[in-house]
Design a protein around this motif. Structure first.
Motif, PDB file in Angstrom:
ATOM      1  N   MET B 179       0.832  -1.193   0.000  1.00 20.48           N
ATOM      2  CA  MET B 179       0.000   0.000   0.000  1.00 20.48           C
ATOM      3  C   MET B 179       0.876   1.255   0.000  1.00 20.48           C
ATOM      4  N   LEU B 180       1.998   1.188   0.761  1.00 22.18           N
ATOM      5  CA  LEU B 180       2.930   2.318   0.790  1.00 22.18           C
ATOM      6  C   LEU B 180       3.451   2.606  -0.615  1.00 22.18           C
ATOM      7  N   GLN B 181       3.827   1.540  -1.333  1.00 19.48           N
ATOM      8  CA  GLN B 181       4.269   1.739  -2.714  1.00 19.48           C
ATOM      9  C   GLN B 181       3.154   2.371  -3.532  1.00 19.48           C
ATOM     10  N   GLY B 182       1.928   1.928  -3.264  1.00 17.96           N
ATOM     11  CA  GLY B 182       0.776   2.421  -4.016  1.00 17.96           C
ATOM     12  C   GLY B 182       0.546   3.911  -3.825  1.00 17.96           C
ATOM     13  N   ILE B 183       0.626   4.385  -2.560  1.00 19.84           N
ATOM     14  CA  ILE B 183       0.324   5.807  -2.350  1.00 19.84           C
ATOM     15  C   ILE B 183       1.409   6.705  -2.934  1.00 19.84           C
ATOM     16  N   GLY B 184       2.607   6.152  -3.164  1.00 18.28           N
ATOM     17  CA  GLY B 184       3.649   6.948  -3.805  1.00 18.28           C
ATOM     18  C   GLY B 184       3.573   6.874  -5.314  1.00 18.28           C
ATOM     19  N   GLU B 185       3.132   5.738  -5.829  1.00 15.18           N
ATOM     20  CA  GLU B 185       3.088   5.567  -7.280  1.00 15.18           C
ATOM     21  C   GLU B 185       1.771   6.086  -7.857  1.00 15.18           C
ATOM     22  N   ARG B 186       0.658   5.471  -7.396  1.00 15.81           N
ATOM     23  CA  ARG B 186      -0.648   5.863  -7.947  1.00 15.81           C
ATOM     24  C   ARG B 186      -1.641   6.028  -6.807  1.00 15.81           C
ATOM     25  N   PRO B 187      -1.581   7.209  -6.167  1.00 11.59           N
ATOM     26  CA  PRO B 187      -2.421   7.435  -4.994  1.00 11.59           C
ATOM     27  C   PRO B 187      -3.908   7.252  -5.293  1.00 11.59           C
ATOM     28  N   ALA B 188      -4.325   7.603  -6.511  1.00  8.55           N
ATOM     29  CA  ALA B 188      -5.750   7.483  -6.828  1.00  8.55           C
ATOM     30  C   ALA B 188      -6.182   6.016  -6.749  1.00  8.55           C
ATOM     31  N   ALA B 189      -5.320   5.126  -7.286  1.00  2.22           N
ATOM     32  CA  ALA B 189      -5.645   3.706  -7.255  1.00  2.22           C
ATOM     33  C   ALA B 189      -5.666   3.192  -5.820  1.00  2.22           C
ATOM     34  N   ALA B 190      -4.696   3.651  -5.017  1.00  2.00           N
ATOM     35  CA  ALA B 190      -4.648   3.230  -3.624  1.00  2.00           C
ATOM     36  C   ALA B 190      -5.886   3.717  -2.879  1.00  2.00           C
ATOM     37  N   PHE B 191      -6.339   4.921  -3.230  1.00  2.00           N
ATOM     38  CA  PHE B 191      -7.524   5.493  -2.592  1.00  2.00           C
ATOM     39  C   PHE B 191      -8.754   4.641  -2.887  1.00  2.00           C
ATOM     40  N   VAL B 192      -8.861   4.213  -4.133  1.00  2.00           N
ATOM     41  CA  VAL B 192      -9.994   3.371  -4.520  1.00  2.00           C
ATOM     42  C   VAL B 192      -9.953   2.049  -3.755  1.00  2.00           C
ATOM     43  N   ARG B 193      -8.713   1.585  -3.496  1.00  2.00           N
ATOM     44  CA  ARG B 193      -8.558   0.355  -2.729  1.00  2.00           C
ATOM     45  C   ARG B 193      -8.850   0.526  -1.238  1.00  2.00           C
ATOM     46  N   GLY B 194      -9.210   1.751  -0.856  1.00  2.00           N
ATOM     47  CA  GLY B 194      -9.591   1.966   0.533  1.00  2.00           C
ATOM     48  C   GLY B 194      -8.521   2.578   1.401  1.00  2.00           C
ATOM     49  N   ALA B 195      -7.416   3.035   0.792  1.00  2.96           N
ATOM     50  CA  ALA B 195      -6.368   3.636   1.607  1.00  2.96           C
ATOM     51  C   ALA B 195      -6.694   5.093   1.877  1.00  2.96           C
ATOM     52  N   ASN B 196      -6.473   5.520   3.121  1.00  6.30           N
ATOM     53  CA  ASN B 196      -6.579   6.932   3.435  1.00  6.30           C
ATOM     54  C   ASN B 196      -5.238   7.561   3.077  1.00  6.30           C
ATOM     55  N   VAL B 197      -5.116   7.976   1.799  1.00  2.00           N
ATOM     56  CA  VAL B 197      -3.812   8.356   1.252  1.00  2.00           C
ATOM     57  C   VAL B 197      -3.132   9.428   2.093  1.00  2.00           C
ATOM     58  N   ASN B 198      -3.861  10.515   2.379  1.00  2.32           N
ATOM     59  CA  ASN B 198      -3.203  11.621   3.063  1.00  2.32           C
ATOM     60  C   ASN B 198      -2.803  11.279   4.494  1.00  2.32           C
ATOM     61  N   LEU B 199      -3.648  10.513   5.180  1.00  2.00           N
ATOM     62  CA  LEU B 199      -3.284  10.099   6.538  1.00  2.00           C
ATOM     63  C   LEU B 199      -2.020   9.240   6.502  1.00  2.00           C
ATOM     64  N   MET B 200      -1.976   8.281   5.544  1.00  2.00           N
ATOM     65  CA  MET B 200      -0.805   7.419   5.451  1.00  2.00           C
ATOM     66  C   MET B 200       0.442   8.216   5.105  1.00  2.00           C
ATOM     67  N   ARG B 201       0.256   9.226   4.257  1.00  2.00           N
ATOM     68  CA  ARG B 201       1.416  10.062   3.929  1.00  2.00           C
ATOM     69  C   ARG B 201       1.921  10.794   5.172  1.00  2.00           C
ATOM     70  N   TYR B 202       0.984  11.288   5.978  1.00  2.00           N
ATOM     71  CA  TYR B 202       1.387  11.911   7.245  1.00  2.00           C
ATOM     72  C   TYR B 202       2.194  10.920   8.085  1.00  2.00           C
ATOM     73  N   VAL B 203       1.634   9.718   8.236  1.00  2.00           N
ATOM     74  CA  VAL B 203       2.261   8.728   9.115  1.00  2.00           C
ATOM     75  C   VAL B 203       3.659   8.361   8.614  1.00  2.00           C
ATOM     76  N   TYR B 204       3.776   8.069   7.312  1.00  2.00           N
ATOM     77  CA  TYR B 204       5.083   7.649   6.803  1.00  2.00           C
ATOM     78  C   TYR B 204       6.094   8.797   6.824  1.00  2.00           C
ATOM     79  N   THR B 205       5.629  10.021   6.577  1.00  2.00           N
ATOM     80  CA  THR B 205       6.561  11.153   6.663  1.00  2.00           C
ATOM     81  C   THR B 205       7.073  11.285   8.092  1.00  2.00           C
ATOM     82  N   ALA B 206       6.156  11.102   9.067  1.00  2.00           N
ATOM     83  CA  ALA B 206       6.567  11.202  10.474  1.00  2.00           C
ATOM     84  C   ALA B 206       7.552  10.086  10.833  1.00  2.00           C
ATOM     85  N   ILE B 207       7.247   8.850  10.392  1.00  2.00           N
ATOM     86  CA  ILE B 207       8.155   7.731  10.696  1.00  2.00           C
ATOM     87  C   ILE B 207       9.512   7.971  10.048  1.00  2.00           C
TER      88      ILE B 207
END
Lengths: 345, 344
Positions: B179-207
């Protein structure tokens, strides 16, 4: 429409107030009385004829680096290599002056050739970053950064190696040039009207170029959307390269001025952060060339004034950098917040 | 050169690469999520200063390292907030933060200049607890080659190696990593798959920021213990780490290779110094940079148009050979690196 302008101003004033508030807290944390400290900065920048002189000497290279990066910013390029380009300008100028100082050429001509060499040096180094970007696919940020380190190493090598002072090389730079090779200054001061005039002239040319010419319009088109600019018939990569070369020429001129007009020799840290400061100024004025002169003046004043803090309160002179970057950061964030939250309704 | 010197030197390379590794892996994770953290150069300085200051005031190494991580996280969150929520240019904010953090570290760090402070034990296994070291440790440490190379390293060196492999496993071998690869490559597709793209981006940037924040204290509490302000020689490390991230093609293993290569080159520079007396030491220290530009060139050149055009004109066999060579070196960034995502 009128209301919008007031909202804009409110956000910018808000950012300014926040920045001042934060720096005040920092001063308190460092154990310095904030109001006296600000007064010391003001006095250090404007308090005497001597400080005003230093301020103007600081202002002119900053004008040149800012004018330079405005061109690359207009073309949508992040020219972080600007520091190295300035150093390369200084190196080329020093090289030319060393080459010609033993000849019978009139000093005035030697200085002119030295400055021209600096312009060429800066342009070449910027052109290298541009070529890496255009033909090598290396992002200009990383190419530029690498070239910055290379030019720093080259400067240090020259100062400690082939161009070292008689005896042993030192961080204080190469042997100063003969007085005849210094840019003429106003009597009893170190301020050269030549460098000030050249810098202001360069800025005016850039303002006209970016705002009033076909070239400027096309350059901005390349910066905003290279694909559609290309489809409209703008030779995209040629414009990017030209932006790099022009920026490098201006920044190289800044390096040349530091050598011929200020230090009269090559120093290990000849660019002294003017390049990065120029990037900050361009961001603060939101890439509007007309605002460069006053904002750069303000930044120069903060730089010069902060030296007082070191003398009076033993505070590190990096306080000026903290103030400047904090202000830019908050203005950027304020602008983002305004666009984000006010457009909604 | 004597074998012993070489082994001790290589052990030093492993240790010296540790902070660079933290920075590179942290940045790799951040960029995998589609965010560029350009503030690294400043973050490393500020976390080095902050980590040292906290460890010095509290006498606790752990708190020092935690302070470094907190600083890294805070700066990263600022970038995440400005780019994800406010849509301000990541490069602009990151660049300003680089300068801000650097100057802040010099300004706030002035009282801590050149004073002695706590320092991480130079060997983890030999300092596990009070009293006698166990016979197993004794045996491991005395092993030829691997003893000095591996088992006498400090905690952060071990941790840096652990971080490489965990990051690699997480990104390439787990479901959330996919999913992490997905939000960096094709966030729209990851979003459709149910990922909260922006929240995950926050989390991974923080980590990522927290891991980057380990780099500073690793310098100030271990490798270059203490805080020396402008002459601590840390200004520039973050920029190197950024280039290594690209060289590493956003893959932790390849990035780690780049970091070790860099540390090795710097060590070689030091070793070769006496035999090259005409070259000032500062020049050899920057020797990796031209090489870095060259590798970036090799990594990126196959992405340019003229190379493609030239290759099309080549005879078949030569073309295939060059294409193979370039593909092995090539690295393309996550497709949506630096592009904000809006769900509507």
């Amino acid at each position: 429409m009128k209301k919008k302008i007031w909202v804009n101003i409110a956000f910018q004033v808000g950012a300014l107030v926040l920045a001042l508030l934060s720096t005040t807290l920092l001063l308190l944390a460092a154990g310095a009385p904030p109001f006296q400290a600000y007064a010391a900065i003001l006095k250090g920048a404007f308090g005497s004829a001597g400080s005003l002189e230093t301020l103007l000497i600081t202002w002119s290279p900053l004008l040149l680096t800012t004018a330079g990066v405005l061109i690359t910013f207009s073309a949508g390029l992040w020219n972080i290599g600007v520091e190295g380009q300035m150093a390369m300008g200084a190196i080329f100028t020093t090289w030319m002056l060393r080459l010609l100082q033993e000849t019978s050429l009139p000093p005035a001509l030697t200085i002119v050739l030295g400055i021209l060499a600096g312009i060429v040096g800066g342009a070449l180094w910027a052109g290298l970053a541009g070529a890496l970007k255009t033909f090598g696919g290396v992002n200009e940020i990383f190419g530029g950064l690498g070239l910055n380190f290379v030019s720093t190493a080259l400067t240090i090598y020259l100062v400690f190696g082939p161009w070292k002072r008689p005896g042993v090389g030192s961080m204080s730079g190469t042997e100063p040039f003969d007085r005849s090779l210094w840019l003429p200054t106003l009597p009893d001061t170190e301020l050269s009207l030549w460098s000030l005039t050249l810098s202001l002239l360069a800025l005016v040319i850039i303002i006209v170029l970016l705002r009033g010419t076909h070239f400027g319009l096309r350059l901005k088109a390349v910066g905003k959307n290279p694909k559609s600019a290309f489809l409209m018939g703008v030779p995209t990569w040629q414009y990017s390269m030209l932006a790099f070369l022009l920026c490098g020429a201006l920044v190289g001129l800044a390096g040349a001025i530091q050598v011929t007009g200020v230090y009269h020799r090559l120093l290990p840290n000849i660019s002294s952060g003017y390049g990065f400061l120029g990037l900050l100024v361009s961001m603060l004025v939101n890439y509007q060339a007309v605002w460069v002169a006053p904002v750069a003046f303000f930044f120069a004043a903060v730089n010069v004034g902060s030296i007082q803090l070191q003398l009076m309160y033993k505070l590190d002179s990096s306080f000026s950098g903290v103030m400047q970057s904090l202000l830019v950061l908050l203005v950027l964030l304020g602008e983002g917040a305004r666009q984000r939250f006010l457009r909604k309704h | 050169m004597e074998t012993n010197t070489v082994i001790i030197g290589l052990a030093g390379v492993l240790a010296a690469a540790a902070p660079v590794l933290f920075a590179v892996i942290g940045e790799t994770i951040t960029e995998r999520a589609g965010i560029i953290n350009l503030s690294m150069n400043g973050t490393i300085l500020l976390s080095a200063m902050g980590g040292f200051a906290v460890a010095n005031e509290t006498g606790s190494l752990l708190l020092g390292f935690l302070a470094g991580m907190a600083i890294g996280t805070l700066v990263a969150l600022l970038i995440a907030f400005s780019s994800i929520t406010l849509h301000v240019s990541q490069v602009a904010v990151g660049f300003v933060l680089t300068l801000l953090c650097r100057d802040l570290s010099y300004f706030l760090g002035a009282p801590y200049m050149n004073i002695p402070g706590p320092r991480l034990p130079s060997s983890l296994l030999l300092n596990l607890g009070p009293g006698e070291t166990s016979p197993v440790v004794e045996w491991l440490v005395r092993l030829p080659v691997v003893g000095p190379l591996l088992f006498r390293q400090d905690l952060m060196t071990f941790l840096s190696i652990l971080v490489i492999f965990s990051a690699w496993v997480w990104i390439f071998r787990t479901r959330p990593g996919l999913m992490l690869q997905g939000i960096g490559e094709r966030p729209a597709a990851a979003f459709v798959r149910g990922a909260n793209v922006n929240l995950m981006r926050y989390v991974y940037t923080a980590i990522g920021g927290a891991i980057i924040g380990l780099a500073g204290p690793t310098y100030s509490l271990s490798i270059k213990a203490g805080w020396m302000g402008t002459i601590s020689g840390l200004d520039g490390i973050g920029w190197i780490a950024l280039s290594i991230t690209i060289f590493g093609g956003w893959n932790p293993l390849r990035a780690a290779f780049g970091a070790y290569l860099f540390a090795l080159l710097q060590w070689l520079g030091l070793v070769l110094q006496p035999s090259l007396p005409n070259i000032p030491s500062q020049v050899l220290q920057v020797a990796p940079f031209p090489l870095m530009i060259l590798t970036l060139l090799l990594v990126n050149i196959s992405n340019t148009e003229w190379v493609e055009r030239m290759m099309a004109a080549m005879p078949e066999r030569l073309r295939r050979l060059i294409a193979k060579l370039l593909r092995a070196l090539r690295a393309s960034p996550p497709a949506s690196l630096g592009v904000p995502f809006e769900s509507e």
